[in-house]
Write a protein that holds these residues in place. Structure first.
Motif, PDB file in Angstrom:
ATOM      1  N   LEU A  99       4.501   1.259  -5.345  1.00 18.96           N
ATOM      2  CA  LEU A  99       5.426   1.871  -4.403  1.00 18.96           C
ATOM      3  C   LEU A  99       4.827   1.719  -3.012  1.00 18.96           C
ATOM      4  O   LEU A  99       3.663   2.068  -2.800  1.00 18.96           O
ATOM      5  CB  LEU A  99       5.622   3.357  -4.725  1.00 18.96           C
ATOM      6  N   PHE A 100       5.612   1.206  -2.092  1.00 24.42           N
ATOM      7  CA  PHE A 100       5.185   1.058  -0.704  1.00 24.42           C
ATOM      8  C   PHE A 100       6.070   1.975   0.131  1.00 24.42           C
ATOM      9  O   PHE A 100       7.269   1.772   0.224  1.00 24.42           O
ATOM     10  CB  PHE A 100       5.342  -0.398  -0.260  1.00 24.42           C
ATOM     11  N   GLU A 128      -3.331   3.424  -3.451  1.00 25.21           N
ATOM     12  CA  GLU A 128      -4.194   2.249  -3.372  1.00 25.21           C
ATOM     13  C   GLU A 128      -4.819   2.135  -1.996  1.00 25.21           C
ATOM     14  O   GLU A 128      -5.910   1.609  -1.847  1.00 25.21           O
ATOM     15  CB  GLU A 128      -3.401   0.982  -3.673  1.00 25.21           C
ATOM     16  N   GLY A 129      -4.121   2.609  -0.979  1.00 22.61           N
ATOM     17  CA  GLY A 129      -4.629   2.541   0.384  1.00 22.61           C
ATOM     18  C   GLY A 129      -3.562   2.968   1.357  1.00 22.61           C
ATOM     19  O   GLY A 129      -2.402   3.156   0.987  1.00 22.61           O
ATOM     20  N   GLY A 130      -3.961   3.119   2.605  1.00 24.51           N
ATOM     21  CA  GLY A 130      -2.995   3.565   3.593  1.00 24.51           C
ATOM     22  C   GLY A 130      -3.366   3.171   5.006  1.00 24.51           C
ATOM     23  O   GLY A 130      -4.491   2.756   5.282  1.00 24.51           O
ATOM     24  N   VAL A 131      -2.357   3.311   5.866  1.00 20.64           N
ATOM     25  CA  VAL A 131      -2.538   3.087   7.296  1.00 20.64           C
ATOM     26  C   VAL A 131      -2.065   4.351   8.001  1.00 20.64           C
ATOM     27  O   VAL A 131      -0.974   4.845   7.734  1.00 20.64           O
ATOM     28  CB  VAL A 131      -1.734   1.866   7.797  1.00 20.64           C
ATOM     29  N   LEU A 132      -2.897   4.868   8.877  1.00 16.91           N
ATOM     30  CA  LEU A 132      -2.546   5.991   9.729  1.00 16.91           C
ATOM     31  C   LEU A 132      -2.269   5.424  11.111  1.00 16.91           C
ATOM     32  O   LEU A 132      -3.181   4.910  11.768  1.00 16.91           O
ATOM     33  CB  LEU A 132      -3.701   6.998   9.798  1.00 16.91           C
ATOM     34  N   TRP A 133      -1.010   5.479  11.504  1.00 14.91           N
ATOM     35  CA  TRP A 133      -0.620   4.997  12.832  1.00 14.91           C
ATOM     36  C   TRP A 133      -0.683   6.165  13.798  1.00 14.91           C
ATOM     37  O   TRP A 133      -0.122   7.235  13.539  1.00 14.91           O
ATOM     38  CB  TRP A 133       0.808   4.443  12.792  1.00 14.91           C
ATOM     39  N   LEU A 134      -1.367   5.968  14.914  1.00 15.22           N
ATOM     40  CA  LEU A 134      -1.474   6.979  15.961  1.00 15.22           C
ATOM     41  C   LEU A 134      -0.627   6.564  17.152  1.00 15.22           C
ATOM     42  O   LEU A 134      -0.605   5.391  17.524  1.00 15.22           O
ATOM     43  CB  LEU A 134      -2.924   7.118  16.438  1.00 15.22           C
ATOM     44  N   THR A 179       0.474   2.795   0.033  1.00 16.07           N
ATOM     45  CA  THR A 179       0.813   2.048  -1.167  1.00 16.07           C
ATOM     46  C   THR A 179       0.258   2.795  -2.370  1.00 16.07           C
ATOM     47  O   THR A 179      -0.903   3.194  -2.379  1.00 16.07           O
ATOM     48  CB  THR A 179       0.219   0.623  -1.126  1.00 16.07           C
ATOM     49  N   TYR A 180       1.124   2.991  -3.380  1.00 13.34           N
ATOM     50  CA  TYR A 180       0.748   3.647  -4.621  1.00 13.34           C
ATOM     51  C   TYR A 180       0.805   2.655  -5.774  1.00 13.34           C
ATOM     52  O   TYR A 180       1.601   1.717  -5.752  1.00 13.34           O
ATOM     53  CB  TYR A 180       1.741   4.759  -4.977  1.00 13.34           C
ATOM     54  N   GLY A 238       7.013  -9.617 -10.308  1.00  9.85           N
ATOM     55  CA  GLY A 238       8.206  -9.763  -9.478  1.00  9.85           C
ATOM     56  C   GLY A 238       8.768  -8.432  -9.052  1.00  9.85           C
ATOM     57  O   GLY A 238       8.293  -7.373  -9.416  1.00  9.85           O
ATOM     58  N   ARG A 239       9.832  -8.523  -8.296  1.00 10.38           N
ATOM     59  CA  ARG A 239      10.441  -7.341  -7.711  1.00 10.38           C
ATOM     60  C   ARG A 239      11.310  -6.635  -8.728  1.00 10.38           C
ATOM     61  O   ARG A 239      12.222  -7.204  -9.283  1.00 10.38           O
ATOM     62  CB  ARG A 239      11.276  -7.801  -6.528  1.00 10.38           C
ATOM     63  N   ALA A 240      11.027  -5.353  -8.947  1.00 15.39           N
ATOM     64  CA  ALA A 240      11.780  -4.596  -9.925  1.00 15.39           C
ATOM     65  C   ALA A 240      12.807  -3.683  -9.299  1.00 15.39           C
ATOM     66  O   ALA A 240      13.714  -3.230  -9.954  1.00 15.39           O
ATOM     67  CB  ALA A 240      10.834  -3.763 -10.791  1.00 15.39           C
ATOM     68  N   GLY A 241      12.708  -3.368  -8.017  1.00 19.15           N
ATOM     69  CA  GLY A 241      13.699  -2.500  -7.416  1.00 19.15           C
ATOM     70  C   GLY A 241      13.376  -2.181  -5.982  1.00 19.15           C
ATOM     71  O   GLY A 241      12.257  -2.344  -5.542  1.00 19.15           O
ATOM     72  N   GLU A 242      14.358  -1.705  -5.280  1.00 15.42           N
ATOM     73  CA  GLU A 242      14.156  -1.349  -3.883  1.00 15.42           C
ATOM     74  C   GLU A 242      15.122  -0.245  -3.517  1.00 15.42           C
ATOM     75  O   GLU A 242      16.245  -0.210  -3.989  1.00 15.42           O
ATOM     76  CB  GLU A 242      14.394  -2.564  -2.997  1.00 15.42           C
TER      77      GLU A 242
END
Length: 184
Positions: A8-9, A64-70, A155-156, A178-182
């Motif tokens: 999941l993004f 899994e990881g992340g971005v903190l936007w300031l 991202t999870y 592959g892509r499973a859903g959006e």
């Protein structure tokens, strides 16, 4: 938000107040406290998206990881304070996830070990060692939506199982197949 296989993004989570869809007013006495509150509120939105989106419900999932936007800051000191406050929110979220994972494991355990008296191996484990806290990148943006001070992008990875294709009803049991859903 995009879901692919067991991932999941979630991006663009800013600290909107759910009842009014407005940003909270920062306290005049402590702007740093206001930033920490905004970062925690936006992270709460991230958690709610993950809880509602990752399937099957109740299965363990992890960041899994992340971005903190300031939002733009005045100087390096402010950047460091806000980065540290955001990292503290990130670490608290990792502690929450570790606690939830531990509860999940306890409920599924088939042995009858006493959880109040862990084995020697378990007693020595630090639930928040460096590997338990996913990587975080802190970035200063030129501007954030609605003038927010903070935005999370995370991202999870799901705990297994199937994610149904939103359009076609198909499914995927393999990560990266592959892509499973959006969802928008």
């Amino acid at each position: 938000m995009t879901q692919t296989a067991n991932r999941l993004f979630a991006a663009g989570q800013i600290p909107l107040l759910p009842s009014t869809l407005t940003l909270p007013s920062p306290p005049r006495s402590s702007p740093d406290h206001g930033f920490a509150h905004a970062a925690a509120l936006a992270m709460q939105h991230v958690h709610r998206i993950a809880d509602a989106s990752l399937t099957p419900r109740g299965r363990a999932h992890r960041k899994e990881g992340g971005v903190l936007w300031l939002a733009p800051v005045r100087d390096e000191d402010e950047w460091r304070r806000r980065g540290a406050a955001g990292a503290a929110v990130w670490r608290a979220a990792a502690a929450r996830a570790a606690d939830e994972h531990e509860e999940h494991e306890e409920h599924e355990a088939e042995d009858e070990a006493d959880p109040e008296h862990p084995s020697d191996d378990e007693a020595d484990e630090d639930p928040l060692d460096d590997e338990a806290v996913p990587p975080l990148v802190v970035v200063e943006a030129a501007a954030l939506p609605r003038g927010a001070s903070v935005e999370w992008q995370v991202t999870y990875c799901g705990g297994g199982g199937r994610i149904d294709d939103w359009e076609g009803g198909g499914s995927s049991d393999e990560e990266g197949e592959g892509r499973a859903g959006e969802r928008a």
